[in-house]
Structures are given as C-alpha cells and as structure tokens.
Design a protein around this motif. Structure first.
Motif, short mmCIF file in Angstrom:
data_model
loop_
_atom_site.label_atom_id
_atom_site.label_comp_id
_atom_site.label_asym_id
_atom_site.label_seq_id
_atom_site.Cartn_x
_atom_site.Cartn_y
_atom_site.Cartn_z
N VAL B 206 0.87 -1.18 0.00
CA VAL B 206 0.00 0.00 0.00
C VAL B 206 0.91 1.23 0.00
CG1 VAL B 206 -1.62 1.34 1.39
CG2 VAL B 206 -1.92 -1.12 1.16
N PRO B 207 0.67 2.20 -0.91
CA PRO B 207 1.53 3.40 -0.95
C PRO B 207 1.56 4.10 0.41
CG PRO B 207 -0.03 3.38 -2.78
CD PRO B 207 -0.39 2.24 -1.91
N ALA B 208 2.73 4.66 0.72
CA ALA B 208 2.92 5.29 2.03
C ALA B 208 1.87 6.36 2.31
CB ALA B 208 4.32 5.91 2.10
N GLU B 209 1.41 7.04 1.23
CA GLU B 209 0.44 8.11 1.42
C GLU B 209 -0.92 7.57 1.87
OE1 GLU B 209 2.36 7.66 -1.13
OE2 GLU B 209 3.49 9.49 -1.50
N ILE B 210 -1.19 6.32 1.49
CA ILE B 210 -2.51 5.76 1.79
C ILE B 210 -2.44 4.83 3.00
CG2 ILE B 210 -4.35 4.31 0.80
CD1 ILE B 210 -3.49 5.54 -1.90
N LEU B 211 -1.21 4.46 3.36
CA LEU B 211 -1.02 3.55 4.48
C LEU B 211 -1.71 4.02 5.76
CD1 LEU B 211 0.28 0.85 4.98
CD2 LEU B 211 2.35 2.03 5.72
N PRO B 212 -1.62 5.33 6.10
CA PRO B 212 -2.29 5.76 7.35
C PRO B 212 -3.78 5.43 7.35
CG PRO B 212 -0.88 7.49 6.52
CD PRO B 212 -0.88 6.43 5.48
N LEU B 213 -4.42 5.57 6.17
CA LEU B 213 -5.86 5.26 6.09
C LEU B 213 -6.11 3.78 6.36
CD1 LEU B 213 -8.76 6.02 5.38
CD2 LEU B 213 -8.21 5.52 3.00
N VAL B 214 -5.29 2.94 5.72
CA VAL B 214 -5.47 1.50 5.90
C VAL B 214 -5.19 1.12 7.36
CG1 VAL B 214 -4.64 -0.76 5.18
CG2 VAL B 214 -4.96 1.02 3.49
N ASN B 215 -4.11 1.69 7.90
CA ASN B 215 -3.77 1.37 9.29
C ASN B 215 -4.87 1.82 10.24
OD1 ASN B 215 -1.39 0.05 8.88
ND2 ASN B 215 -0.15 1.92 8.99
N ALA B 216 -5.36 3.04 10.00
CA ALA B 216 -6.41 3.56 10.89
C ALA B 216 -7.66 2.71 10.77
CB ALA B 216 -6.73 5.01 10.52
N THR B 217 -7.96 2.26 9.54
CA THR B 217 -9.13 1.40 9.35
C THR B 217 -8.96 0.09 10.10
OG1 THR B 217 -9.32 2.34 7.15
CG2 THR B 217 -10.64 0.40 7.60
N ASN B 218 -7.77 -0.48 9.99
CA ASN B 218 -7.51 -1.73 10.70
C ASN B 218 -7.64 -1.55 12.20
OD1 ASN B 218 -7.25 -3.57 8.70
ND2 ASN B 218 -5.04 -3.27 8.44
N ALA B 219 -7.12 -0.42 12.68
CA ALA B 219 -7.20 -0.16 14.12
C ALA B 219 -8.66 0.00 14.54
CB ALA B 219 -6.40 1.10 14.46
N ALA B 220 -9.43 0.69 13.68
CA ALA B 220 -10.85 0.87 14.00
C ALA B 220 -11.56 -0.48 14.02
CB ALA B 220 -11.50 1.79 12.97
N PHE B 221 -11.22 -1.33 13.04
CA PHE B 221 -11.82 -2.67 13.01
C PHE B 221 -11.47 -3.43 14.28
CE2 PHE B 221 -12.10 -2.69 8.19
CZ PHE B 221 -13.47 -2.62 8.22
N ALA B 222 -10.22 -3.30 14.68
CA ALA B 222 -9.78 -4.04 15.87
C ALA B 222 -10.57 -3.58 17.09
CB ALA B 222 -8.29 -3.82 16.08
N ARG B 223 -10.79 -2.26 17.18
CA ARG B 223 -11.55 -1.75 18.33
C ARG B 223 -12.99 -2.25 18.28
NH1 ARG B 223 -8.78 2.86 17.11
NH2 ARG B 223 -10.57 3.85 16.12
N LEU B 224 -13.57 -2.22 17.07
CA LEU B 224 -14.94 -2.71 16.92
C LEU B 224 -15.03 -4.19 17.29
CD1 LEU B 224 -16.09 -1.02 13.61
CD2 LEU B 224 -16.91 -0.56 15.90
N GLU B 225 -14.03 -4.91 16.81
CA GLU B 225 -14.00 -6.36 17.06
C GLU B 225 -13.92 -6.64 18.55
OE1 GLU B 225 -14.77 -9.70 15.73
OE2 GLU B 225 -14.25 -8.22 14.19
N GLU B 226 -13.10 -5.82 19.22
CA GLU B 226 -12.92 -6.00 20.65
C GLU B 226 -14.24 -5.75 21.39
OE1 GLU B 226 -10.29 -3.64 23.80
OE2 GLU B 226 -9.26 -4.09 21.92
N GLU B 227 -14.90 -4.67 20.95
CA GLU B 227 -16.17 -4.33 21.59
C GLU B 227 -17.20 -5.42 21.30
OE1 GLU B 227 -16.90 -2.26 23.75
OE2 GLU B 227 -19.07 -2.63 23.74
N ASN B 228 -17.18 -5.87 20.05
CA ASN B 228 -18.08 -6.93 19.62
C ASN B 228 -17.86 -8.18 20.47
OD1 ASN B 228 -20.01 -8.03 18.06
ND2 ASN B 228 -18.67 -8.55 16.36
N GLU B 229 -16.59 -8.48 20.67
CA GLU B 229 -16.22 -9.66 21.45
C GLU B 229 -16.72 -9.52 22.88
OE1 GLU B 229 -14.97 -12.46 20.67
OE2 GLU B 229 -14.46 -13.22 22.67
N ARG B 230 -16.59 -8.31 23.42
CA ARG B 230 -17.07 -8.06 24.79
C ARG B 230 -18.58 -8.31 24.86
NH1 ARG B 230 -13.48 -4.32 26.50
NH2 ARG B 230 -14.23 -2.76 25.03
N GLN B 231 -19.28 -7.78 23.85
CA GLN B 231 -20.73 -7.96 23.80
C GLN B 231 -21.09 -9.43 23.70
OE1 GLN B 231 -23.26 -5.77 23.68
NE2 GLN B 231 -22.27 -3.80 23.44
#
Lengths: 223, 434
Positions: B206-231
């Motif tokens: 992934v180009p360096a310019e777009i990497l932050p978006l992908v990383n942030a998306t993955n981090a957001a997914f991880a947080r959602l997943e964590e919350e989902n798992e808690r639920q």
C-alpha cells in the motif's frame, strides 16, 4: 437407590437432592472432585450424577476412578450445554449418558432408570409398561400377571421397544436385532410382526400402544 | 477504480497537469519576443508576419534545390513594403528577395552587406527547415499581434492536445497501477465478515500516502472487534448464567403438587430454557461458525425425526420420514443441523394442527423438505418468519427458532425458502450447496 451427586452449584444441588429424595432415592452430595473421589471409595453408589464444570477441574477426569471401582456405577454427565463434541468426549471417556442443563426432573429420572438397567448385568430389572411386564432375563411377558405367550421374534421386538419405551426405535436397529444375515427381511416383514404383536397386546388388554412412524420406526407407550 | 467522476484521482491529476502544461506553453510563447531583446516588439511582430507570408512561397525543385515561388500575398506584401528584403537558405541553396533594391542604393560592398540589420528566423516550410534572415519589414502592430497569437494558439492547442492525451494515458495507467494495493484492500474490506480474526485489510505494497488510512481502518476494526467480542461474551455469559436458575426453577417446581398452574409453570420453564439455549446456539453460530465434519444427512434427518417422534405422538400428531437416496454425505456441523431440522419439525408439528402430519423428505437431488398439513403461511409473511423475534404463527417461543434455522443453514452455505405445501400447509425447502 443410593446416588452420588457431584455439583458445585449449591442451590441446584440442594433442589435436585430434594427432588430425588422425594422419589425415594438416597442422595449424597459433594461439591468438588476431591470429595467425590473420597466418596466413591467410602460408599457404594448405584449411579453418579456428575457435573462437568467443577471448581477443581472437569468432571470427566473422575471417570477413570469410577471405572476402577470393583462394581462401577453408571455415570450421567450433567453439563450446561450438550455440545456434540463435548458429549462425544464424555461418552468416550466412559460416561453412560449425558444430560444438558436445564433438564427436567422427569427426564433425569428416565435416564437414571435407563442407565441403571443397562448396567444391571445379571440382575436385570423387569420392564413394566401399562399392565404389561417383561422380564428380559427370562424373556417372559405377562399382562395383569397372566403370562403372554409370544413367538421368538415378537418377544425380541417387545424387548427392544420396551427398553426404549416412550422413545422411537428405528427400523434399522429393529431389523438388525430381529433378523440375521441369512434371513434378510422383506420390506414388510417387520410391519407384519409389529401388527401381530400389536393385535396380541390389544387382545390381552395390556394398556400398551405401539405407534408407527412412517419411514422412521416404532415407539411403544402406555395408553 | 470505483470513484465517482468528480472525485476521480486520475481525473484531477490529468486536469492539473494539463493546466500546468498549458501555463508553461503560454508563458513560453508570451516571453518569446522578450527573449529577443534587441528588437522592438513592433519590429518583432512585423518579422513574424513577414516570415508567415514568406514560408509558403519557399519550395523545392525536382532537382532538390530550394526555389522561391512567390505567392500573390508575398508579392503584394513586397510591393507594399519596398524596404523589405530577405535571404533564405537550407544550407545548400541561398534564396534572396528584395535585396536587389538595396543593391542599387548601397552598392554591393561588404560594408553594404554588414549594414543590413536583420533578424534571423528558423521556419518549417514545405521544403523543410529553412533559416531566414530578413529586414526592412513593416506591419500594423495590432494585425501583427493578432496574426502572431492566432498562429501560436493553434500550435499551443495542438501541442496541448497531444500532451494532454499522453498525460491522460500515463496518469490513468499510473494511478491504476499505484492504487492496485488500495483496490486489494478494498476487496479485503468487502469480504470482511463479523468475527474474523487477525488484521483485516492487507497493508503490503500500500503506498505510504494511503497507508495511514489502511492502518487507521484496521485499528478501527480491531476496536470494533474488541467491543463486539465483549458484547458476545456478555450475551453468552448471560445466556449461560440464565440456565442454572432456570434449572433450579424447574426442579423446585417439582415440589409443588400437580395442578393446572404447575402445568403452566412447567411450560414457562421450558420456554425460558429454550430461549437461553437458543441464545447460546445463536452466539455459537455467529461467532464460532459451523464446523465441517463429514456426515450422512439422511441418517441425521431420520435420527432427528425419531427424536421428535414422542413429542408428535404426545400431541396426537404424526411424523414421517422419507428419502429418495440411501445416504447423502455432506460436510457440516452436526449439532447445528440437528437443531435446525428439529426446529423445523417442531414448527411443523405445532402448526400442523391436532392429528396433523409433519413430514421430512429428502429428494433425489439432495433437497430437504419439511412439510405440514396446516393452514400454511400467507405469502406476505414468508420472508418475515425468518427474522428474529417475529412470531408469525403466534407460537409460544421468543420467535428465534426459524431465525436460528436460517442462520445455521447459512453457515453451511445452504438456503431455505418457505413455500405452499402440497396439497396444503407450509413447506420449507432447504438446498445445500452442490
């Protein structure tokens, strides 16, 4: 009939003990594996009701110790959820039956009766349903105390159905038990046997009904 | 690239670059006269005009020599501007015009030649590239300006057209190439399912310019997943914890003397335990997925029918099983399938009416049908019965049964539909993937 109840949930255990006591069972209750191990050495039980989730481990780990007893009692595993894998694992480990919580007391009693019969090698308890009594050891049937004479295959059929009274016995199982390889039955041979047995039971007023479930098998119940 | 037209990255890049190219070209043209600092602008413009008039008249003889074939406009121009003179050469031949008039007044001396103040132009003609030295030109300033700009604008337009096409091609190609990892990530995002483990979107290449978006998306997914798992854990624990008190309730109920109230209470306890078990079933389906073990669907279905037999007889109904194939091997989760089939049969029994018949059939093509002889389900209800907490038939459950059935089948890639039975009643038809 003395039963060992291994269950860590106090309220459940107390209620269960009360219910079983009312039905004439003598119930010893222990809350963990440690005390269960001691209990099976001290007294002789006719059956063990074993919870799987215990504070000091999985109930299944008690099974070898029970199997090692001189006259091992049958074991019914109690668990929160009858996951198939869990069930297979429990049965493989040597449990006789499996009951998922929440269960009904009548279901538990039926299982208890079934496993204690299965285990009673030598001293097989007679099977009774309605006015019908059947002694599997001597292959003798009677209605209201009067002997009921049945041909060999109908006796075997009655035996099979009564052992699982109230539950369906599948055709395959009946055919396998009734007919050898050399006399493979025609598709309607079994139905002929069943209808003859049914007629005899009705004529003798046995108070027993054989229900047919098309494509599945037969079920006997009082009625 | 699935961008809308106005937000297309390639489009913006093309517009930007073409505009830049146009600016550079126009700038280059406009500074053209300034770069020849010795000549006044009016002179320069007049020279431009003269060259424009002159160029079409320069041709080549069959022998290859450069030749002047004065066009009428050139002749007219030269007559109007007696002082105008020029030399034109391709390096081999020298053409001259208007020079003889100078000869007469100044004499053919070296000094006279030197005195000829002129400007040099290189121009493309039909005879190829020619150098022209010219002088004595006159012209109207505005006409010259207009002529010059018109000539250059055409050239700019042509150059821009070619450059723009090249730019567009290069940029579309480049953007397509550079954004390939982004499309890859998008496909990964589209394929995401709840309960998926591990990082969600691929970050490789992934180009360096777009990497932050992908990383942030993955981090957001991880947080959602964590919350989902808690639920998920909460629901599972709640359902799990519910069962012990329900079990105790059921056993304590036993202490009561037989009565109509006790009978009803017992049914309530059954419903409660059913609900707790259904919640756990759902949790398992949604988050554990279906296991894939090899099993014989015919034997399993027959087993389920046998298990449901006592219930049917107790209700005064009947139940039947038939299969057009001796066995049907599939990969599936035994518990989930068992639950789904017994749910459908229970459903058929409770909606089939007293003395009804619930039938489970397996067709030769592997389609499984569960049918009753009840009133059936009106067409407008047929999709809704599979939704959670829908109690279309006025059943006693929480309305989770058929929802769990559909979810269990979906986990196997199977579909279920509700149809009209033959001759009456409801017919559930299940198709497993081939």
């Amino acid at each position: 009939m003395r039963i060992l109840l291994v269950e860590d949930e106090t309220e459940l255990a107390v209620a269960l003990r009360a219910a079983l006591t009312r039905r004439g069972f003598v119930v010893d209750w222990v809350p963990d594996l440690d005390q269960a191990r001691a209990a099976i050495q001290e007294a002789e039980f006719r059956a063990v009701l074993l919870d799987r989730r215990l504070p000091d481990g999985d109930g299944v780990t008690l099974l070898p110790a029970i199997r090692a007893l001189p006259d091992p009692p049958p074991v019914i595993l109690l668990t929160a959820r009858a996951l198939i894998a869990e069930r297979v694992e429990g049965l493989d480990a040597g449990a006789d039956d499996y009951l998922a919580k929440p269960f009904e007391i009548d279901e538990l009693l039926a299982r208890l009766r079934a496993v204690s019969r299965r285990r009673g090698n030598g001293a097989v308890e007679p099977l009774a349903l309605g006015a019908l009594r059947f002694d599997p050891a001597h292959r003798e049937a009677s209605v209201h105390g009067q002997p009921l004479h049945l041909p060999r295959r109908e006796l075997a059929l009655l035996d099979l159905l009564l052992r699982r009274a109230g539950r369906v016995v599948q055709r395959d199982a009946i055919e396998a038990a009734l007919f050898g390889f050399d006399d493979a039955p025609l598709s309607n041979t079994l139905d002929a046997h069943v209808s003859r047995l049914r007629r005899r039971l009705t004529e003798s007023e046995a108070g027993v009904v054989i229900h047919a479930l098309r494509g599945v098998g037969y079920l006997v119940k009082a009625g | 690239m699935r961008a809308t037209r106005c937000n297309s990255l390639a489009r913006r890049l093309v517009y930007g670059l073409v505009a830049f190219q146009a600016l550079v070209l126009i700038g280059g043209i406009l500074t053209e006269p300034l770069r020849e600092s010795r000549t006044p602008l009016s002179q320069w413009l007049a020279a431009e005009e003269a060259v424009r008039l002159l160029a079409p008249s320069i041709g080549r003889e069959p022998g290859g020599r450069l030749v002047l074939r004065p066009e009428p406009v050139l002749t007219a121009y030269m007559e109007a501007n007696p002082g105008f003179w020029f030399f034109a050469t391709d390096g081999d031949t020298l053409l001259r015009g208007g020079v003889d008039r100078i000869d007469k007044s100044e004499g053919d001396s070296e000094e006279a030649w030197r005195a000829l103040e002129g400007t040099t132009r290189y121009v493309s003609t039909s005879a190829g590239r020619v150098a022209i030295l010219l002088g004595g030109q006159r012209g109207d300033f505005w006409a010259g300006l207009r002529g010059w700009l018109t000539d250059r604008l055409w050239r700019i337009a042509l150059i821009l057209l070619v450059a723009g096409l090249c730019t567009t091609a290069v940029i579309i190609g480049l953007v397509h190439l550079l954004l390939r990892p982004v499309r890859h990530a998008a496909r990964a995002a589209a394929a995401l399912t709840p309960g998926q483990q591990g990082p969600h979107l691929p970050v490789e290449k992934v180009p360096a310019e777009i990497l932050p978006l992908v990383n942030a998306t993955n981090a957001a997914f991880a947080r959602l997943e964590e919350e989902n798992e808690r639920q998920r854990r909460f629901v599972a624990n709640a359902a799990h914890e519910l069962r012990t008190p329900v079990a105790i309730l059921g056993i304590r109920l036993d202490e009561l003397p037989e009565s109509a109230a006790k009978h009803k209470l017992r049914q309530d306890v059954r419903r409660l335990s059913l609900l707790a078990n259904q919640l756990l079933d759902l949790e398992r389906l949604h988050h554990g997925g279906a296991r894939r073990e090899s099993l014989d669907l015919v034997a399993l279905a027959r087993d389920v029918v046998a298990d449901m037999g006592p219930l049917a007889i107790e209700d005064g109904s009947s139940i039947a099983f038939s299969s057009e194939v001796p066995r049907l091997d599939i990969l599936g989760d035994e518990q989930a399938l068992r639950g789904a089939l017994s749910n459908l049969i229970g459903n058929a029994l409770s909606h089939g009416g007293k003395g009804g018949l619930a039938e489970l059939r397996i067709r030769h093509d592997g389609v499984v049908e569960v049918a009753d002889r009840g009133a059936g389900v009106p067409a407008e209800w047929r999709e809704r019965v599979f939704e959670p907490f829908q109690r279309a038939g006025g059943g006693t459950g929480a309305g989770l049964g058929l929802y769990i059935v559909r979810e269990a089948l979906r986990a196997h890639g199977a579909t279920i539909e509700l149809r009209d039975g033959e001759p009456s009643g409801a017919l559930f038809r299940i198709r497993f993937p081939a």
